[in-house]
Design a protein around this motif. Structure first.
Motif, PDB file in Angstrom:
ATOM      1  N   UNK A 142       0.827  -1.208   0.000  1.00 44.52           N
ATOM      2  CA  UNK A 142       0.000   0.000   0.000  1.00 44.52           C
ATOM      3  C   UNK A 142       0.864   1.262   0.000  1.00 44.52           C
ATOM      4  N   UNK A 143       1.910   1.237   0.828  1.00 42.10           N
ATOM      5  CA  UNK A 143       2.781   2.414   0.945  1.00 42.10           C
ATOM      6  C   UNK A 143       3.508   2.691  -0.374  1.00 42.10           C
ATOM      7  N   UNK A 144       3.913   1.633  -1.067  1.00 41.43           N
ATOM      8  CA  UNK A 144       4.707   1.800  -2.289  1.00 41.43           C
ATOM      9  C   UNK A 144       3.945   2.556  -3.381  1.00 41.43           C
ATOM     10  N   UNK A 145       2.629   2.403  -3.402  1.00 43.32           N
ATOM     11  CA  UNK A 145       1.848   3.072  -4.460  1.00 43.32           C
ATOM     12  C   UNK A 145       1.183   4.352  -3.967  1.00 43.32           C
ATOM     13  N   UNK A 146       1.457   4.750  -2.719  1.00 49.28           N
ATOM     14  CA  UNK A 146       0.794   5.925  -2.143  1.00 49.28           C
ATOM     15  C   UNK A 146       1.578   7.221  -2.387  1.00 49.28           C
ATOM     16  N   UNK A 147       2.299   7.263  -3.481  1.00 52.29           N
ATOM     17  CA  UNK A 147       3.146   8.418  -3.768  1.00 52.29           C
ATOM     18  C   UNK A 147       2.318   9.670  -4.077  1.00 52.29           C
ATOM     19  N   UNK A 148       2.703  10.777  -3.479  1.00 51.57           N
ATOM     20  CA  UNK A 148       2.028  12.048  -3.732  1.00 51.57           C
ATOM     21  C   UNK A 148       2.933  12.996  -4.490  1.00 51.57           C
ATOM     22  N   UNK A 149       2.393  14.172  -4.854  1.00 57.14           N
ATOM     23  CA  UNK A 149       3.136  15.140  -5.672  1.00 57.14           C
ATOM     24  C   UNK A 149       4.372  15.676  -4.947  1.00 57.14           C
ATOM     25  N   UNK A 150       4.308  15.751  -3.601  1.00 61.23           N
ATOM     26  CA  UNK A 150       5.427  16.339  -2.842  1.00 61.23           C
ATOM     27  C   UNK A 150       6.456  15.313  -2.396  1.00 61.23           C
ATOM     28  N   UNK A 151       6.270  14.052  -2.787  1.00 60.07           N
ATOM     29  CA  UNK A 151       7.158  13.007  -2.292  1.00 60.07           C
ATOM     30  C   UNK A 151       8.587  13.196  -2.803  1.00 60.07           C
ATOM     31  N   UNK A 152       9.525  12.713  -1.987  1.00 64.49           N
ATOM     32  CA  UNK A 152      10.936  12.942  -2.281  1.00 64.49           C
ATOM     33  C   UNK A 152      11.520  11.815  -3.121  1.00 64.49           C
ATOM     34  N   UNK A 153      12.499  12.148  -3.978  1.00 68.46           N
ATOM     35  CA  UNK A 153      13.165  11.098  -4.755  1.00 68.46           C
ATOM     36  C   UNK A 153      14.129  10.312  -3.865  1.00 68.46           C
ATOM     37  N   UNK A 154      14.448   9.096  -4.289  1.00 72.31           N
ATOM     38  CA  UNK A 154      15.369   8.257  -3.518  1.00 72.31           C
ATOM     39  C   UNK A 154      16.667   8.972  -3.194  1.00 72.31           C
ATOM     40  N   UNK A 155      17.134   9.790  -4.117  1.00 74.58           N
ATOM     41  CA  UNK A 155      18.416  10.476  -3.923  1.00 74.58           C
ATOM     42  C   UNK A 155      18.413  11.346  -2.656  1.00 74.58           C
ATOM     43  N   UNK A 156      17.276  11.940  -2.353  1.00 71.42           N
ATOM     44  CA  UNK A 156      17.192  12.796  -1.158  1.00 71.42           C
ATOM     45  C   UNK A 156      17.483  11.973   0.093  1.00 71.42           C
ATOM     46  N   UNK A 157      16.980  10.737   0.142  1.00 70.68           N
ATOM     47  CA  UNK A 157      17.208   9.883   1.312  1.00 70.68           C
ATOM     48  C   UNK A 157      18.653   9.384   1.341  1.00 70.68           C
ATOM     49  N   UNK A 158      19.180   9.070   0.163  1.00 72.77           N
ATOM     50  CA  UNK A 158      20.574   8.615   0.103  1.00 72.77           C
ATOM     51  C   UNK A 158      21.507   9.729   0.558  1.00 72.77           C
ATOM     52  N   UNK A 159      21.161  10.981   0.244  1.00 77.47           N
ATOM     53  CA  UNK A 159      21.973  12.121   0.692  1.00 77.47           C
ATOM     54  C   UNK A 159      22.006  12.193   2.215  1.00 77.47           C
ATOM     55  N   UNK A 160      20.859  11.931   2.848  1.00 78.22           N
ATOM     56  CA  UNK A 160      20.817  11.938   4.316  1.00 78.22           C
ATOM     57  C   UNK A 160      21.660  10.780   4.864  1.00 78.22           C
ATOM     58  N   UNK A 161      21.483   9.606   4.270  1.00 77.73           N
ATOM     59  CA  UNK A 161      22.225   8.426   4.724  1.00 77.73           C
ATOM     60  C   UNK A 161      23.733   8.678   4.601  1.00 77.73           C
TER      61      UNK A 161
END
Ligand SMILES: [Zn+2]
Length: 262
Positions: free
Chosen positions: A172-191
Motif C-alpha cells: 500500500x505504501x509503495x503506491x501511495x506516492x504524492x506530488x510532494x514526495x521525495x526522490x530516492x536520492x534525497x534519502x541517500x543524501x541523508x544516509x
C-alpha cells in the motif's frame, strides 16, 4: 575499469549477456539474503529464485522502467520489491490499513516512525537500531508506544499487528506516492551525510505525514544491510542460472571484469 550499476542496467536493457551475468553474479546473493530475512528457509528454493529472476527480466520490471539514474542502492531497493511481490504473503488475520497506521502514528517524529515502520519489515530492534543510529532500547520503546497508539485506533488488537500486516502495508505504501514526495536520492543524501540542516528539516516535516516516504527511506536503509558482506557467485554457481534464463555466459576473459564489484 569498474563496471558500474548504471552500465549493468544499460547492458541488461539491451539484453547483452554482460549485464545479465553481472546481475546474476552480484545480486542473486542479495536476493537470497532478502529471502533468508523475510521467509527463512526459502533462500535455497530454486523455483522461487527462478520466479524472481524471470520477474526481473520482464519488460515491465523496474530494470526497463527506471526513472532515476540507476545507482546500486536504488537498484537493490527496487529488486527487493520484486522479491516481496513474488512471495505472495497471506493476508493478516487482523487487517490494518495504511490510513489507520498513518493516523495512529501521527504524533511520532520521522525517526520514531521509521523505528515503527521497520517492524513491518521484520527488523528486530537489534537490527533497526544501527540502521537508524539509535539504540535497540530506543527502538523497542518507540515500538511499544506505536503499538499502544495503534491499539487506540482499532477494534481488534495484538502487539504483533504491524509485523503481521507488513507485506500488505508495504504494498500500500509503495503506491501511495504524492506530488510532494521525495526522490530516492534525497534519502541517500541523508544516509551519506550530505544534507544541509534545512533540507533535513523539510524532510522531517514531509515524512511526519507521509508513510510512502517513510517506507521508501526504510527500504534504502535496508539496502545497506542487504549488501553488507555480500559475496558474488562463482562462475560455476552462476552458469546454471544463466542457462535457465537463456543467457549465453560471456567468454572466460569477460568474467574477470564482471566479478569486480562496482
Ligand atoms: Zn512522501
Amino acid at each position: 575499469m569498474i563496471y558500474t550499476c548504471y552500465e549493468m542496467v544499460t547492458d541488461c536493457r539491451a539484453n547483452r549477456p554482460e549485464g545479465w551475468t553481472h546481475f546474476i553474479t552480484n545480486y542473486v546473493p542479495v536476493i537470497r539474503k532478502a529471502l533468508a530475512h523475510y521467509v527463512p528457509g526459502k533462500e535455497a528454493d530454486p523455483m522461487l529464485l527462478e520466479r524472481i529472476l524471470l520477474a526481473v527480466r520482464k519488460p515491465e520490471s523496474f530494470v526497463f522502467q527506471a526513472t532515476e539514474p540507476p545507482e546500486e542502492r536504488w537498484f537493490v531497493s527496487q529488486l527487493r520489491q520484486i522479491v516481496m511481490a513474488e512471495l505472495h504473503s497471506p493476508a493478516a488475520e487482523i487487517a490494518l490499513d495504511l490510513e489507520q497506521v498513518g493516523a495512529a502514528l501521527e504524533p511520532l517524529t520521522m525517526t520514531e516512525k521509521q523505528a515503527a515502520w521497520l517492524e513491518t519489515m521484520r527488523y528486530a530492534p537489534e537490527d533497526a537500531g544501527p540502521m537508524l543510529r539509535v539504540s535497540a532500547e530506543t527502538v523497542e520503546k518507540v515500538r511499544v508506544r506505536a503499538a499502544e497508539l495503534i491499539r487506540g485506533k482499532v477494534d481488534a488488537w495484538r502487539r504483533t499487528l504491524l509485523a503481521e500486516n507488513g507485506p500488505a502495508l508495504g504494498r500500500e505504501a509503495a503506491v501511495a506516492q504524492g506530488a510532494d514526495c521525495l526522490p530516492g536520492k534525497a534519502f541517500l543524501d541523508v544516509i551519506d551525510g550530505r544534507t544541509a540542516w534545512r533540507g533535513r528539516e523539510m524532510m522531517d516535516q514531509h515524512l511526519r505525514g507521509c508513510l510512502h516516504c517513510v517506507d521508501h527511506f526504510c527500504r534504502l536503509l535496508e539496502v545497506v544491510y542487504l549488501l553488507r558482506g555480500s559475496q558474488p557467485l562463482t562462475a560455476e554457481e552462476a552458469e546454471p542460472l544463466l542457462r535457465r534464463l537463456g543467457i549465453e555466459a560471456p567468454k572466460p576473459t569477460g568474467w574477470k571484469r564482471l566479478l569486480r564489484r562496482a
